[in-house]
Design an enzyme around this catalytic site. Structure first.
Site, short mmCIF file in Angstrom:
data_model
loop_
_atom_site.label_atom_id
_atom_site.label_comp_id
_atom_site.label_asym_id
_atom_site.label_seq_id
_atom_site.Cartn_x
_atom_site.Cartn_y
_atom_site.Cartn_z
N GLU A 1 80.58 114.49 23.67
CA GLU A 1 81.35 113.25 23.50
C GLU A 1 80.86 112.15 24.45
OE1 GLU A 1 85.48 113.70 24.43
OE2 GLU A 1 85.91 111.57 24.10
N HIS B 1 86.05 107.00 22.61
CA HIS B 1 86.09 108.46 22.68
C HIS B 1 85.89 109.04 21.29
CE1 HIS B 1 87.94 109.11 26.78
NE2 HIS B 1 88.13 107.81 26.62
N GLU C 1 89.75 106.89 19.31
CA GLU C 1 89.22 108.24 19.06
C GLU C 1 88.54 108.15 17.69
OE1 GLU C 1 89.07 110.80 20.99
OE2 GLU C 1 90.80 110.87 22.33
ZN LIG Z 1 87.47 111.70 25.31
#
Ligand SMILES: [Zn+2]
Length: 274
Positions: free
Chosen positions: A108, A163, A238
């Site tokens: 990530e 993210h 996200e």
């Molecule tokens: Zn993260």
């Protein structure tokens, strides 16, 4: 950046109208001076210089903080990233975490770093000043409380944390998180608007909203220190579930990251144009 441009056009239009108005006295002067009524007539007013000359409105400098999640050196420095820091709601939490990864091992932190640079370049090309919370993908941290303070430190108009999630393989879709209940005025309204602008832009970019968290692509959170501590409009994207095979392929490809970057930059620009 379209708002300042529109303002500039309006100012220009006002100036043109004012210039047209000054032409009126030419015919007005043809009025016989013997007519006393002509002198106090409002028609004479345009000959006087405007009491408040048109002012040009310079475009406001726009500053955006991009906060790529985690960092490449976190996993080798667990003592540092496990240090407890304020969470913004009276508690503490670890300085930072390692983040997730795809089943194939694409981390990530690398995704977030590559994505942030792409978004940065797109915003910079539009005249936005971009400040990053980390300057490489090989360091440690910074801690979430430092990330949370980055917007105010940079005097930012917006802060976007980048993210990707690590959820059950069947789950998919993006979501945008914001601090709730709000702790600062910027969290009460502006952060919601920024989050919705990012959500709308991602949807326009062809990305599906999450089918496993939040509602309609938005997620209210009280546990994310970087959001809790920010006094500037802040949202955390996200982008995908890295444990889902289809989304893992997307985030692992340069084309996929470019698509995310295009959408996120568009969302930020939409917010800045308000
Ligand atoms: Zn993260």
């Amino acid at each position: 950046m379209s708002a300042p441009s529109r303002t500039a056009l309006l100012v220009f239009a006002a100036a043109v109208l004012a210039a047209c108005a000054t032409a009126a006295p030419v015919s007005g002067t043809a009025t016989p001076l013997s007519s006393p009524a002509a002198l106090p007539s409002p028609a004479a007013a345009p000959t006087a210089p405007p009491t408040t000359p048109p002012t040009t409105v310079p475009p406001r400098p726009r500053i955006v903080v991009l906060d790529p999640g985690h960092n490449g050196g976190n996993a080798r420095n667990l003592a540092a990233i496990n240090k407890q820091v304020p969470d913004g709601r009276g508690g503490t939490k670890p300085c930072n975490t390692t983040g997730t990864q795809t089943d194939a091992g694409y981390p990530e932190h690398a995704f977030a770093w590559d994505l942030a640079r792409r978004v940065r370049d797109k915003l910079t090309a539009k005249g936005v000043t971009v400040v990053m919370t980390r300057d490489s993908d090989a360091g440690v941290g910074p801690c979430v409380d430092v990330r949370g303070a980055a917007g105010e430190k940079a005097d930012a108009d917006a802060v976007v944390s980048l993210h990707a999630d690590g959820s059950a393989p069947a789950n998919r879709g993006f979501h945008v998180a914001y601090s709730e209940p709000p702790l600062y005025p910027a969290q009460a309204g502006p952060a919601h608007v920024l989050s919705a602008d990012l959500r709308d832009a991602l949807r326009t970019g062809g990305f599906a909203v999450s089918d496993y968290i939040g509602r309609d692509g938005l997620s209210a959170r009280n546990d994310l220190a970087g959001l809790n501590l920010s006094t500037r409009p802040t949202a955390l994207v996200e982008c995908a579930n890295m444990r889902n095979a289809a989304e893992a392929a997307l985030v692992s490809s340069a084309d996929g990251r470019e698509r995310y970057a295009t959408a996120i930059a568009a969302g930020v620009l939409a917010f800045l144009a308000r």
